[in-house]
Design a protein around this motif. Structure first.
Motif, PDB file in Angstrom:
ATOM      1  N   PRO A 102       0.841  -1.203   0.000  1.00 23.75           N
ATOM      2  CA  PRO A 102       0.000   0.000   0.000  1.00 23.75           C
ATOM      3  C   PRO A 102       0.876   1.254   0.000  1.00 23.75           C
ATOM      4  O   PRO A 102       1.866   1.324   0.729  1.00 23.75           O
ATOM      5  N   GLY A 103       0.536   2.207  -0.834  1.00 22.98           N
ATOM      6  CA  GLY A 103       1.276   3.468  -0.858  1.00 22.98           C
ATOM      7  C   GLY A 103       2.498   3.466  -1.735  1.00 22.98           C
ATOM      8  O   GLY A 103       3.200   4.481  -1.830  1.00 22.98           O
ATOM      9  N   PHE A 104       2.761   2.337  -2.402  1.00 22.39           N
ATOM     10  CA  PHE A 104       3.926   2.291  -3.282  1.00 22.39           C
ATOM     11  C   PHE A 104       3.471   2.199  -4.723  1.00 22.39           C
ATOM     12  O   PHE A 104       2.577   1.418  -5.037  1.00 22.39           O
ATOM     13  N   PRO A 105       4.072   2.940  -5.636  1.00 19.86           N
ATOM     14  CA  PRO A 105       5.131   3.927  -5.422  1.00 19.86           C
ATOM     15  C   PRO A 105       4.552   5.274  -4.996  1.00 19.86           C
ATOM     16  O   PRO A 105       3.467   5.643  -5.444  1.00 19.86           O
ATOM     17  N   PRO A 106       5.278   6.007  -4.164  1.00 18.00           N
ATOM     18  CA  PRO A 106       4.771   7.310  -3.698  1.00 18.00           C
ATOM     19  C   PRO A 106       4.437   8.254  -4.845  1.00 18.00           C
ATOM     20  O   PRO A 106       3.581   9.106  -4.716  1.00 18.00           O
ATOM     21  N   LEU A 107       5.096   8.045  -5.974  1.00 21.58           N
ATOM     22  CA  LEU A 107       4.872   8.909  -7.135  1.00 21.58           C
ATOM     23  C   LEU A 107       3.394   9.089  -7.450  1.00 21.58           C
ATOM     24  O   LEU A 107       2.945  10.201  -7.731  1.00 21.58           O
ATOM     25  N   ILE A 108       2.644   8.007  -7.402  1.00 28.56           N
ATOM     26  CA  ILE A 108       1.248   8.117  -7.848  1.00 28.56           C
ATOM     27  C   ILE A 108       0.332   8.659  -6.758  1.00 28.56           C
ATOM     28  O   ILE A 108      -0.839   8.920  -7.018  1.00 28.56           O
ATOM     29  N   TYR A 109       0.847   8.800  -5.552  1.00 25.04           N
ATOM     30  CA  TYR A 109       0.011   9.309  -4.463  1.00 25.04           C
ATOM     31  C   TYR A 109       0.349  10.758  -4.112  1.00 25.04           C
ATOM     32  O   TYR A 109      -0.184  11.325  -3.174  1.00 25.04           O
ATOM     33  N   GLN A 110       1.268  11.334  -4.875  1.00 27.02           N
ATOM     34  CA  GLN A 110       1.636  12.722  -4.594  1.00 27.02           C
ATOM     35  C   GLN A 110       0.499  13.670  -4.961  1.00 27.02           C
ATOM     36  O   GLN A 110      -0.361  13.336  -5.765  1.00 27.02           O
ATOM     37  N   ARG A 111       0.512  14.819  -4.328  1.00 23.07           N
ATOM     38  CA  ARG A 111      -0.482  15.851  -4.618  1.00 23.07           C
ATOM     39  C   ARG A 111       0.229  17.157  -4.952  1.00 23.07           C
ATOM     40  O   ARG A 111       1.373  17.369  -4.540  1.00 23.07           O
ATOM     41  N   GLN A 112      -0.465  18.007  -5.649  1.00 22.65           N
ATOM     42  CA  GLN A 112       0.085  19.320  -5.960  1.00 22.65           C
ATOM     43  C   GLN A 112       0.393  20.066  -4.660  1.00 22.65           C
ATOM     44  O   GLN A 112      -0.470  20.153  -3.775  1.00 22.65           O
ATOM     45  N   PHE A 113       1.622  20.568  -4.549  1.00 20.71           N
ATOM     46  CA  PHE A 113       1.980  21.332  -3.353  1.00 20.71           C
ATOM     47  C   PHE A 113       1.428  22.745  -3.477  1.00 20.71           C
ATOM     48  O   PHE A 113       1.632  23.418  -4.485  1.00 20.71           O
ATOM     49  N   VAL A 114       0.725  23.186  -2.459  1.00 19.31           N
ATOM     50  CA  VAL A 114       0.166  24.543  -2.465  1.00 19.31           C
ATOM     51  C   VAL A 114       0.957  25.387  -1.469  1.00 19.31           C
ATOM     52  O   VAL A 114       0.879  25.169  -0.259  1.00 19.31           O
ATOM     53  N   PRO A 115       1.735  26.346  -1.980  1.00 15.71           N
ATOM     54  CA  PRO A 115       2.568  27.161  -1.064  1.00 15.71           C
ATOM     55  C   PRO A 115       1.701  28.057  -0.188  1.00 15.71           C
ATOM     56  O   PRO A 115       0.562  28.362  -0.543  1.00 15.71           O
ATOM     57  N   PRO A 116       2.230  28.489   0.938  1.00 14.79           N
ATOM     58  CA  PRO A 116       1.485  29.446   1.773  1.00 14.79           C
ATOM     59  C   PRO A 116       1.170  30.705   0.977  1.00 14.79           C
ATOM     60  O   PRO A 116       2.005  31.192   0.218  1.00 14.79           O
ATOM     61  N   LYS A 117      -0.020  31.208   1.179  1.00 12.92           N
ATOM     62  CA  LYS A 117      -0.476  32.370   0.409  1.00 12.92           C
ATOM     63  C   LYS A 117       0.455  33.574   0.580  1.00 12.92           C
ATOM     64  O   LYS A 117       0.735  34.315  -0.363  1.00 12.92           O
ATOM     65  N   GLU A 118       0.916  33.746   1.810  1.00  8.70           N
ATOM     66  CA  GLU A 118       1.727  34.924   2.075  1.00  8.70           C
ATOM     67  C   GLU A 118       3.092  34.855   1.386  1.00  8.70           C
ATOM     68  O   GLU A 118       3.813  35.858   1.323  1.00  8.70           O
TER      69      GLU A 118
END
Lengths: 325, 608
Positions: B585-601
């Motif tokens: 479960p959870g392998f490979p991490p590649l397919i479980y990644q999500r778009q990183f949302v930077p802090p608004k500030e």
């Protein structure tokens, strides 16, 4: 067949079918015109019409010229885009008519033997589904689409900017505003499986006309024209289909300088054969003719029509690029 | 010369006499109990065995499914659910044991008719049909004064002496083949293009008007029951539904009852089913799901179109189960209406694990092949909107088969739990356990023969016919009566072999030998009490247990003349299938990644 191939076929058939066809020619569109497809699709229709009769086919009011004889070659190019509006399928389009017309007609008591050519009145069209399956916002929606009972609201508006010569009764442009309000309706009969689809379709509509205040130097007013189109369509194979078509026209009485003409009460019938050539290209061939047209004041017109519609959607194009790698 | 002739005559006469006596013995075994029970028949319960085809352990609401099965659930509510019930891994072997009580390697289904190996051909026990060395349950129940009815799929022989009427069924409406259209007589291959049906022992030239398998089987059975109602005899009905075996042929109004429900994918549905199973007590708390098959993707990587298409297949399957449940409900309602429900034992289960193999692809998947061309004409309604119609062939594939077999590993054809463990419901007057209870005693399909003979007040005629092969099952009488939780001791074992795969179950332990790539082509050992999903092979850690269970296996082989096949469906599978890897479960991490949302500030436009 793989899902994506089905999607392509569904998209190609529906996009091509729902692209624009000439509302002017007998003021009739082929069956399957109002089938819905994936939001975000685009289409370029190219239409060729060869017509003859006793009225100007570029004029949807079909004002009859008793004893007249008109031949016309009409071509149309357009662009249509499908989108979602309030979770319903919608389509916006623009059509550019062009062509040649020649013949002998009587207008304001004078006989004219003339010809005309050039660009006609561009028409804007907006169509919104109000009853039936929800908009196809994604691929599963598109694959699930079955019209069932589907009802749309339709609005057309022609812009009076086409070629017009006020000294002649036969023109490509009409020198007046006109448009249509309609309610395209589809009844699905049986399964919605390519190769087996059958529909009964109706388009009740009212054409509304502004005045042409310079019709061979006179003013022409035209009453609203009620039109009912009917189509019984049936797949022959997953890519080929045919339909029996009928149109009934009622009203549209023209008054020229206070002299009233005849009301229309005519019936036209015809057939259409359609074929989806590939993912992007759809071809139809059709013929229609009025049938109760023996009286001098009856509308008489027949028309051969060939349409070629090129459609595309960013998703389908993307699949093609991946496959070509 | 005269002496030789006299001797020869004597031999012939003796043989004929023996043959005659043997026949008389069989006839006597059948007739005498009938005479004995003619008077008291009304006191004995009717028996209805409802067999689903390729239906999984977890496909009923009462076993944790989201599929709506109110009628089967009503039987579960009134009776008992059994969670440790075993069939065989494929169709006809299970059916043969059900009706004979004898191991497959002796009853004629040592291998499926379709896969008899060269080294098995001609060997008694490997005929590919239910052989004549066994006596059948309907023969014995008929002899005991029961009416015997069968509707549905037979799959144990097509010759006149092999059909249901010849094997003890007084009335029947039967599909003799292993599958085919639900709408007409279209069969699967160019070699056998037409399905064979019998009605009351006659081969049908056409099907009834308005035929749809599940409906027609039910209609026919109700007709059989009503036709003989007046005579007061109990009946035995074997309702061998074709559903939900592929192709998923289904009336239109049953196809869209779960629109979009399965687009979420198989992993989530499996988790949801397991959660309900634990809440219900079907599986113990802490049960892990079997690992997703290594060749099945995590649905997270699929495009919406694929999710839709694959999900819709499961929608069809759910419809198949629900439609079957509806017709089971019709039968239940009818028995209630005629006052027979309270005196009827219902036994419901699936014949093997859910089908995860692409049967249609196996048969017709090679372009240009004979069966491919046949499929182009008869089985080419491939558009999703045509699924369910005549000419369509939909099977839901290994991903959904695993869902059907939640929480177990693998599916039909395999000897992992997903191939052989099934959901069993028993209800009726003989079930004295608390209504709606769940039992985890070790049960086997071959137990039905002794159980139902006991219910009917008769017995297996081994004493009068010593040549009959032995029964391998045990009567459920004590369990149904609530006097025992299991009919088996820790020493009793069950064993299986088909296609060269082997297994032994003894107490909590299971020994398994599966051909690659589904297995290791070696013995594996599992503790099913702790690991029902067969995730942890304990063979290396428990050599003594392994050895002890191998003794049981050898004993089974010897007692039942098990001949491992020299050829089979696994011959090239290891090369044809994707290379087996462990699914983490959870392998490979590649397919479980999500778009990183930077802090608004910290957001900014590029500097000029």
């Amino acid at each position: 067949m793989k899902p994506i191939n089905w999607l392509r076929l569904v998209f190609a058939t529906m996009l091509a079918a729902s692209a624009l066809f000439p509302p002017q020619a007998l003021a009739q569109v082929p069956g399957r015109f109002y089938w819905k497809n994936l939001s975000g699709g685009n289409a370029l229709p190219l239409i060729y019409n060869s017509m003859s009769g006793n009225t100007n086919p570029f004029d949807p009011s079909h004002t009859v010229s008793p004893g007249g004889s008109v031949d016309a070659t009409l071509a149309m190019a357009g662009y249509a885009h499908t989108f979602t509006l309030a979770d319903r399928s919608a389509m916006a389009a623009v059509i550019f008519p062009m062509g040649r017309i020649s013949g002998q007609v009587t207008a304001a008591g004078n006989a004219f033997n003339q010809s005309a050519s050039g660009f006609g009145d561009p028409t804007l069209e907006f169509n919104l589904n109000v009853l039936g399956p929800p908009a196809q916002k994604n691929i599963p929606d598109a694959l699930r689409y079955e019209p069932g009972v589907s009802i749309d609201l339709l609005a057309d508006l022609a812009l009076p900017v086409g070629e017009y010569d006020s000294s002649k009764p036969l023109n490509i442009g009409q020198n007046r505003w006109y448009g249509r309000l309609g309610m395209p309706t589809i009844f699905q009969i049986g399964p919605w499986v390519p190769g087996r689809r059958t529909t009964l379709e109706f388009l009740p509509a009212v054409w509304l006309f502004g005045d042409n205040d310079d019709y061979v130097g006179q003013t022409m007013e035209t009453d609203p024209l009620f039109q009912l189109d009917a189509h019984l369509t049936r797949d022959f194979t997953s890519r080929a289909w045919g339909s029996l078509d009928a149109s009934w026209y009622s009203g549209g009485q023209a008054t020229i300088n206070g002299v009233q003409g005849e009301k229309l009460n005519n019936l036209g019938i015809g057939f259409t054969f359609g074929y989806t050539v590939n993912d992007s290209l759809n071809l139809t061939f059709g013929y229609k003719s009025t049938i109760n047209d023996t009286g001098p004041g009856d509308l008489r017109m027949d028309s051969f029509m060939v349409t070629l519609v090129y459609g595309w959607h960013p998703l389908i194009e993307g699949f093609k690029r991946l496959e070509d790698e | 010369m005269k002496t030789e002739m006299r001797h020869a005559m004597r031999v012939i006469v003796r043989k004929k006499l023996q043959s005659l006596l043997g026949m008389l013995g069989l006839v006597a075994a059948v007739i005498v109990p009938a005479m004995a029970y003619a008077e008291d028949a009304p006191r004995r319960p009717n028996i209805v065995i409802i067999l689903a085809d390729d239906m999984g352990f977890a496909d009923m609401g009462s076993f944790g499914s989201e599929i709506k099965t109110p009628n089967l659930d009503s039987l579960a509510k009134a009776g008992t659910r059994f969670t440790n019930f075993y069939t065989h891994a494929s169709c006809s072997p299970t059916r043969s044991m059900l009706l004979s009580g004898v191991d497959t390697h002796l009853n004629g289904l040592g291998n499926m008719n379709e896969w008899i190996a060269p080294n098995q051909a001609g060997v008694p026990g490997y005929e590919g049909n239910l052989n004549n060395r066994v006596v059948t349950m309907p023969q014995l129940l008929k002899g005991a004064g029961y009416h015997t009815y069968m509707v549905g799929k037979w799959h144990m022989g097509k010759a006149p002496d092999q059909i249901p009427a010849a094997r003890g069924f007084e009335r029947d409406f039967s599909l003799l083949d292993g599958g085919g259209s639900y709408w007409d007589m279209t069969n699967i291959t160019a070699a056998v293009p037409k399905s064979l049906f019998t009605e009351d022992g006659r081969y049908l030239t056409k099907l009834p008007e308005d035929y749809y398998a599940t409906k027609t089987y039910t209609d026919k059975l109700i007709g059989f029951i009503d036709a003989n109602r007046g005579d007061g005899k109990p009946f035995f009905a074997y309702v061998a539904h074709q559903a939900p075996h592929d192709p998923y042929h289904l009336p239109r109004d049953w196809r869209n009852r779960h629109p979009g429900e399965y687009d979420k994918g198989w992993d989530q549905v499996r988790q949801e089913r397991l959660k309900r199973q634990v809440e219900m007590g079907i599986m113990p708390a802490g049960t892990e799901l079997a690992e997703r098959m290594w060749f099945v993707p995590d649905p997270i990587v699929l495009a919406p179109a694929s999710r839709y298409i694959l999900g819709k297949k499961m929608e069809l399957y759910a419809g198949m189960v629900e439609n079957m449940d509806f017709h089971v409900g019709r039968l239940i309602d009818h028995l209630k209406k005629i006052g027979e429900y309270e005196n009827t034992i219902f036994i419901f289960f699936g014949d093997n694990g859910a089908e995860g193999t692409d049967l249609f692809g196996m048969i017709a998947g090679s372009p240009g092949s004979r069966d491919n061309l046949y499929a182009a004409i008869t089985w080419s309604q491939t558009h999703p909107n045509a699924w369910g119609d005549p000419g369509s062939w939909v099977g839901y594939g290994p991903m959904w088969a695993q869902v059907s077999m939640t929480p177990f590993s693998q599916f039909k054809g395999q000897l992992a739990e997903g191939g052989i463990r099934n959901a069993l419901i028993v209800s009726g007057p003989n079930v004295k356990r608390p209504a709606g209870s769940i039992n985890d005693g070790l049960m086997h399909v071959a137990d039905l023969m002794p159980t139902l003979l006991e219910v009917a007040g008769t017995s297996y005629p081994k004493a009068s016919q010593p040549d009959l092969p032995p029964l391998i099952g045990k009567s459920w009488g004590p369990v149904l009566a609530g006097k025992a939780d299991s009919v088996r001791t820790e020493q009793d074992y069950l064993a299986w072999e088909v296609f060269g795969n082997r297994a032994v179950r003894q107490g909590d332990w299971k020994l398994r030998w599966q051909l690659k790539p589904y297995g290791k082509s070696d013995w594996e050992l599992f503790n099913l009490a702790k690991d029902p999903a067969e995730r942890n092979d304990l063979a290396a850690q428990n050599p003594d247990k392994l050895k002890a269970m191998l003794v049981a296996w050898e004993s089974y082989v010897k007692a039942n003349n098990v001949i491992l096949p020299s050829r089979g469906p696994y011959d090239t599978l290891e090369k044809d299938m994707p290379q087996r890897v462990t699914v983490h479960p959870g392998f490979p991490p590649l397919i479980y990644q999500r778009q990183f949302v930077p802090p608004k500030e910290m957001l900014a436009d590029p500097k000029p």
